[in-house]
Design an enzyme around this catalytic site. Structure first.
Site, PDB file in Angstrom:
ATOM      1  N   ASP A  33     -11.793 -10.063  58.886  1.00 25.05           N
ATOM      2  CA  ASP A  33     -12.926 -10.941  58.256  1.00 25.05           C
ATOM      3  C   ASP A  33     -12.287 -11.770  56.998  1.00 25.05           C
ATOM      4  O   ASP A  33     -11.676 -11.029  56.317  1.00 25.05           O
ATOM      5  CB  ASP A  33     -14.290 -10.443  57.969  1.00 25.05           C
ATOM      6  CG  ASP A  33     -15.234 -11.622  57.941  1.00 25.05           C
ATOM      7  OD1 ASP A  33     -14.941 -12.584  58.383  1.00 25.05           O
ATOM      8  OD2 ASP A  33     -16.448 -11.210  57.346  1.00 25.05           O
ATOM      9  N   ARG A  37     -12.438 -18.034  54.091  1.00 29.66           N
ATOM     10  CA  ARG A  37     -12.915 -17.943  52.556  1.00 29.66           C
ATOM     11  C   ARG A  37     -11.648 -17.756  51.908  1.00 29.66           C
ATOM     12  O   ARG A  37     -11.503 -18.472  50.729  1.00 29.66           O
ATOM     13  CB  ARG A  37     -13.879 -16.994  52.380  1.00 29.66           C
ATOM     14  CG  ARG A  37     -15.282 -17.112  52.779  1.00 29.66           C
ATOM     15  CD  ARG A  37     -16.148 -15.897  52.662  1.00 29.66           C
ATOM     16  NE  ARG A  37     -16.069 -15.456  54.318  1.00 29.66           N
ATOM     17  CZ  ARG A  37     -16.631 -14.167  54.246  1.00 29.66           C
ATOM     18  NH1 ARG A  37     -17.542 -13.579  53.660  1.00 29.66           N
ATOM     19  NH2 ARG A  37     -16.304 -13.618  55.780  1.00 29.66           N
ATOM     20  N   SER A  79     -14.513 -13.795  68.469  1.00 33.78           N
ATOM     21  CA  SER A  79     -15.481 -13.178  69.524  1.00 33.78           C
ATOM     22  C   SER A  79     -15.952 -14.643  70.191  1.00 33.78           C
ATOM     23  O   SER A  79     -15.307 -15.770  69.999  1.00 33.78           O
ATOM     24  CB  SER A  79     -16.788 -13.243  68.308  1.00 33.78           C
ATOM     25  OG  SER A  79     -17.098 -14.262  67.856  1.00 33.78           O
ATOM     26  N   ASN A  82     -17.471 -17.306  68.217  1.00 32.54           N
ATOM     27  CA  ASN A  82     -16.131 -18.194  67.517  1.00 32.54           C
ATOM     28  C   ASN A  82     -15.728 -19.223  68.334  1.00 32.54           C
ATOM     29  O   ASN A  82     -15.727 -20.482  67.802  1.00 32.54           O
ATOM     30  CB  ASN A  82     -15.027 -17.006  67.132  1.00 32.54           C
ATOM     31  CG  ASN A  82     -15.249 -16.065  66.146  1.00 32.54           C
ATOM     32  OD1 ASN A  82     -14.553 -14.991  66.232  1.00 32.54           O
ATOM     33  ND2 ASN A  82     -16.257 -16.283  65.030  1.00 32.54           N
ATOM     34  N   MET A 214     -21.262  -4.944  61.977  1.00 38.58           N
ATOM     35  CA  MET A 214     -20.325  -4.858  63.133  1.00 38.58           C
ATOM     36  C   MET A 214     -19.961  -5.974  63.859  1.00 38.58           C
ATOM     37  O   MET A 214     -19.254  -6.129  64.424  1.00 38.58           O
ATOM     38  CB  MET A 214     -20.909  -3.657  63.969  1.00 38.58           C
ATOM     39  CG  MET A 214     -20.788  -2.177  63.332  1.00 38.58           C
ATOM     40  SD  MET A 214     -19.205  -1.658  62.999  1.00 38.58           S
ATOM     41  CE  MET A 214     -18.651  -1.512  64.464  1.00 38.58           C
ATOM     42  N   GLU A 226     -16.520   6.523  61.740  1.00 38.84           N
ATOM     43  CA  GLU A 226     -16.770   5.888  60.582  1.00 38.84           C
ATOM     44  C   GLU A 226     -16.662   4.751  60.033  1.00 38.84           C
ATOM     45  O   GLU A 226     -15.709   3.934  60.686  1.00 38.84           O
ATOM     46  CB  GLU A 226     -15.860   6.800  59.690  1.00 38.84           C
ATOM     47  CG  GLU A 226     -15.790   8.359  59.912  1.00 38.84           C
ATOM     48  CD  GLU A 226     -16.841   8.948  58.856  1.00 38.84           C
ATOM     49  OE1 GLU A 226     -17.680   8.447  58.504  1.00 38.84           O
ATOM     50  OE2 GLU A 226     -17.292  10.276  59.394  1.00 38.84           O
TER      51      GLU A 226
END
Length: 258
Positions: A33, A37, A79, A82, A214, A226
C-alpha cells in the site's frame, strides 16, 4: 538508486544476526500500500509513477526473501475495487505495468520464482490476462521451490464465494444432495477450491503505508496469521523495515512457545 549509509548497513547486519536461530515465516503475504501517496510526497506529477516504483520494488523484496530462505510470498497487486474505482487511464497504466513486470522480470529466462495468480482473470483486460497466463506457464518448471503469487483482480470475499460455488457444483454433479453436503462439509473442502489451493496459508502478513486493515486480502487464509503494519509507503519500504517485521514475528513465536 538508493544511497545506503554505513550506519544503515551496520543496522541491517545487526538485525540479520538477531534473526539467526529464530522462527521465520514460511509464507509471507504483502499488502503493498501507499504507491500513490509516495508519488505525491515525492512531488511526482502522476500517481502512476508511484505504481511503477512499487512494481519494480517487488524484485527487491523477493531477493530479501530468497536470501533468508522464505519460499512462499503472496503480493496484493490490485483488488477488484481498484479496477472499478480508479480512472480508466490509471487502470490502463497499471495493467500495462503488470504485463511488463511479469514478462520482463518474473518470467525472464532463469527465473527463480514459480509464478501463480490469485484472482479473477475475467475481470482483467484480455491482453493482461494473456500475459499472466503466459508468465505462469513460463515459470512452471522452476525448480528452486520458491513460489510467488500475485493477487490481481482479487477479493477475499469473492474468493470464498467462488470456492463455495465450485464446491456446490462439484457435489451436485456427483449426485450429492444439498442436505448431505451441509451435513459433512469441512473447511478443507472449501480450501481446496480457493484461488490459492495447494499453497500454505501465510504465517505473516505485512502491510505498508500505516493503514491497519486487511482490505479483503486473504481473509480465509490469514485466519491465524501474524499481522505487521509498517508506516513506510511501499516504494520506500526498506530491507531494515522488512527485517524488523521478521524480528517481530520471531519474538511473537518465541512468546507463544515459552
Amino acid at each position: 538508486m538508493r544511497i545506503v549509509s554505513p550506519a544503515y548497513t551496520l543496522y541491517a547486519r545487526r538485525l540479520r544476526r538477531q534473526l539467526r536461530g529464530g522462527a521465520l515465516p514460511r509464507h509471507i503475504g504483502l499488502i503493498m500500500d501507499g504507491n500513490r501517496r509516495w508519488a505525491k510526497q515525492a512531488g511526482l506529477v502522476s500517481p502512476s509513477l508511484g505504481h511503477k516504483a512499487g512494481a519494480e520494488h517487488v524484485d527487491d523484496v523477493l531477493a530479501w526473501c530468497e536470501a533468508l530462505g522464505i519460499r512462499h510470498v503472496t503480493v496484493f497487486v490490485c483488488s477488484t475495487e481498484n479496477l472499478s474505482r480508479r480512472s480508466d487511464s490509471e487502470v490502463a497504466f497499471l495493467m500495462g505495468l503488470i504485463e511488463q513486470v511479469v514478462t520482463d522480470r518474473l518470467a525472464r529466462p532463469g527465473a527463480r520464482w514459480r509464478l501463480h495468480i490469485a484472482g479473477s482473470l475475467d475481470a482483467l483486460p484480455d491482453r493482461t490476462a494473456r500475459a499472466l497466463k503466459e508468465a505462469v506457464a513460463a515459470t512452471e518448471d522452476c525448480a528452486t521451490g520458491a513460489h510467488v503469487t500475485l493477487a490481481i483482480g482479487y477479493g477475499g470475499r469473492q474468493e470464498v464465494v467462488e470456492a463455495l460455488r465450485e464446491l456446490l457444483t462439484e457435489r451436485a454433479e456427483s449426485g450429492q444432495s444439498l442436505a448431505e453436503l451441509a451435513a459433512e462439509v469441512a473447511p478443507e473442502d472449501i480450501a481446496r477450491h480457493l484461488w490459492t489451493a495447494g499453497r500454505p496459508d501465510p504465517d505473516l502478513v505485512i502491510r505498508t503505508s500505516g493503514e491497519q486493515r486487511m482490505s479483503n486480502f486473504l481473509l480465509w487464509q490469514s485466519a491465524y496469521s501474524e499481522l505487521y503494519f509498517c508506516d513506510a509507503h511501499w516504494p520506500a519500504f526498506r530491507e531494515v523495515d522488512f527485517l524488523r517485521a521478521l524480528r517481530s514475528y520471531a519474538a511473537r513465536q518465541h512468546r507463544q512457545s515459552a
